[in-house]
Design an enzyme around this catalytic site. Structure first.
Site, PDB file in Angstrom:
ATOM      1  N   GLU A  85       0.828  -1.161   0.041  1.00 14.60           N
ATOM      2  CA  GLU A  85      -0.005   0.052   0.097  1.00 14.60           C
ATOM      3  C   GLU A  85       0.811   1.165  -0.038  1.00 14.60           C
ATOM      4  O   GLU A  85       0.654   2.393  -0.653  1.00 14.60           O
ATOM      5  CB  GLU A  85      -1.055  -0.163   1.203  1.00 14.60           C
ATOM      6  CG  GLU A  85      -1.904  -0.940   1.139  1.00 14.60           C
ATOM      7  CD  GLU A  85      -1.733  -2.471   1.425  1.00 14.60           C
ATOM      8  OE1 GLU A  85      -2.623  -3.337   1.184  1.00 14.60           O
ATOM      9  OE2 GLU A  85      -0.491  -2.562   1.907  1.00 14.60           O
TER      10      GLU A  85
ATOM     11  N   HIS B 126     -11.039  -4.635  10.294  1.00 16.21           N
ATOM     12  CA  HIS B 126     -11.589  -4.544   9.227  1.00 16.21           C
ATOM     13  C   HIS B 126     -12.970  -3.868   9.115  1.00 16.21           C
ATOM     14  O   HIS B 126     -13.670  -3.915   7.853  1.00 16.21           O
ATOM     15  CB  HIS B 126     -12.106  -5.948   8.384  1.00 16.21           C
ATOM     16  CG  HIS B 126     -10.792  -6.747   8.199  1.00 16.21           C
ATOM     17  ND1 HIS B 126      -9.889  -7.547   9.190  1.00 16.21           N
ATOM     18  CD2 HIS B 126     -10.050  -7.114   7.057  1.00 16.21           C
ATOM     19  CE1 HIS B 126      -8.878  -8.158   8.606  1.00 16.21           C
ATOM     20  NE2 HIS B 126      -8.813  -8.034   7.325  1.00 16.21           N
TER      21      HIS B 126
END
Length: 359
Positions: free
Chosen positions: A70, A139
């Site tokens: 990322e 999450h």
């Protein structure tokens, strides 16, 4: 079926995810400098369908997957944007993007300022957030307040298919970095979406419902819960005005103030943690600048300051729901709101939308 929008343009029924896909196709067709990449962009599921057929339409050089890094992905976007490219970078979970916060905060957000406004970083970063189905602490985080806190970043949270398309197109063609936050419970929400290159200016709120007794300020999925609560409250003789922020940075303070001046009551709603939340900033600013117009103390409803549980036993009563909103609103209007939660019961399982939600 096509119909006419209030602005005089033709519309069609689209899901929220389809509206995002439509916006991406329009942006890439209009400007060859727009690229789209990220983990899963070319996957058969196409990130909830939002990137479907992009690679087929625009080729592998403009639409592609990336290795799982990322921080590197964001560095690529910054470098590309400084050389005439408009990257749209996609992450299937906001939580994954935390590995790239240094690139976002110390590079992308600062570039325009540090170089005397001579150069910009036109990146759009799509981050999917939201809870549900046992996603748990790592999450399901709603960290919009983090991003809105950073000078130089624009932060967008659409709540309808129309705003998803209009705000995404505006974000892509904005000269500076935009964090575009999509709640995954909204991807199947259906609504009328204007055809063509339709843009909604960043920093402008919309009035989702008109009312005279209490102002609710919300964004993203909380607008849906607010509308559900407002329908119940209407039956109780309380008219709620709902301000859908659409953009969290910049915030449309004039729309908030105008509504509060009319109703005299403010209830700010948030999908993020309560401490340091956007809802807290809204309560603070209204108290500072419109105290004399308030009929009662402003209030907020946000997530508790603990990680989100995975366990079914722990999710009961954990999330802000329409019943919580209606109960607080009635109390603020001097009414007994104890029956609101029974009338607007929490669904089972507790971390999914209720049966009334047609998204």
């Amino acid at each position: 079926m096509a119909s006419m929008h209030s602005a005089g343009v033709m519309t069609r029924k689209l899901k929220f995810g389809e509206a995002i896909n439509d916006a991406l196709h329009i942006a890439m067709a209009a400007d060859p400098s727009v690229i789209c990449y990220g983990l899963g962009v070319t996957d058969p599921k196409a990130i909830f369908g939002t990137t479907a057929n992009l690679e087929k339409a625009f080729g592998k050089s403009r639409v592609f997957d990336m290795p799982t890094s990322e921080n590197a992905m964001t560095g690529v976007a910054i470098g590309a944007s400084l050389n005439g490219i408009r990257p749209v970078m996609v992450h299937q979970r906001l939580d994954f993007f935390l590995l790239a916060m240094d690139q976002l905060v110390n590079a992308a957000a600062k570039w325009h300022y540090m170089f005397g406004s001579q150069i910009s970083v036109p990146i759009t970063i799509r981050l999917i957030l939201g809870r549900g189905w046992g996603q748990g602490p790592t999450h399901s985080q709603n960290l919009q307040a983090w991003f809105a806190h950073i000078p130089g970043l624009k932060v967008v949270m659409p709540s309808t298919p129309e705003s998803a398309k209009g705000l995404l197109l505006a974000s892509i063609f904005d000269p500076n970095p935009v964090v575009f936050l999509e709640h995954r419970w909204l991807h199947n929400l259906v609504g009328d979406v204007p055809e063509g290159d339709y843009r909604i200016p960043l920093g402008v709120a919309r009035t989702a419902r008109v009312g005279a007794d209490l102002t609710m300020v919300a964004s993203s999925y909380m607008v849906v819960e607010a509308l559900h609560a407002a329908k119940y409250l209407e039956g109780e003789g309380i008219g709620c005005e709902i301000i859908d922020l659409q953009s969290l940075n910049p915030l449309d303070w004039e729309s908030i103030y105008a509504s509060v001046e009319k109703t005299g009551r403010l209830l700010a709603l948030d999908t993020g943690y309560e401490t340091g939340s956007v809802s807290g900033e809204i309560v603070a600013r209204v108290a500072m600048n419109r105290m004399s117009r308030l009929k009662c103390a402003p209030a907020r409803l946000a997530m508790p300051d603990v990680p989100e549980p995975t366990s079914f036993g722990l999710t009961k009563g954990f999330f802000v729901r329409a019943g919580d909103i209606a109960e607080r609103a009635m109390t603020m209007c001097g009414r007994d709101g104890s029956g609101a939660r029974n009338a607007l019961q929490e669904p089972v399982p507790h971390d999914v939308p209720g049966d009334w939600f047609k998204g």
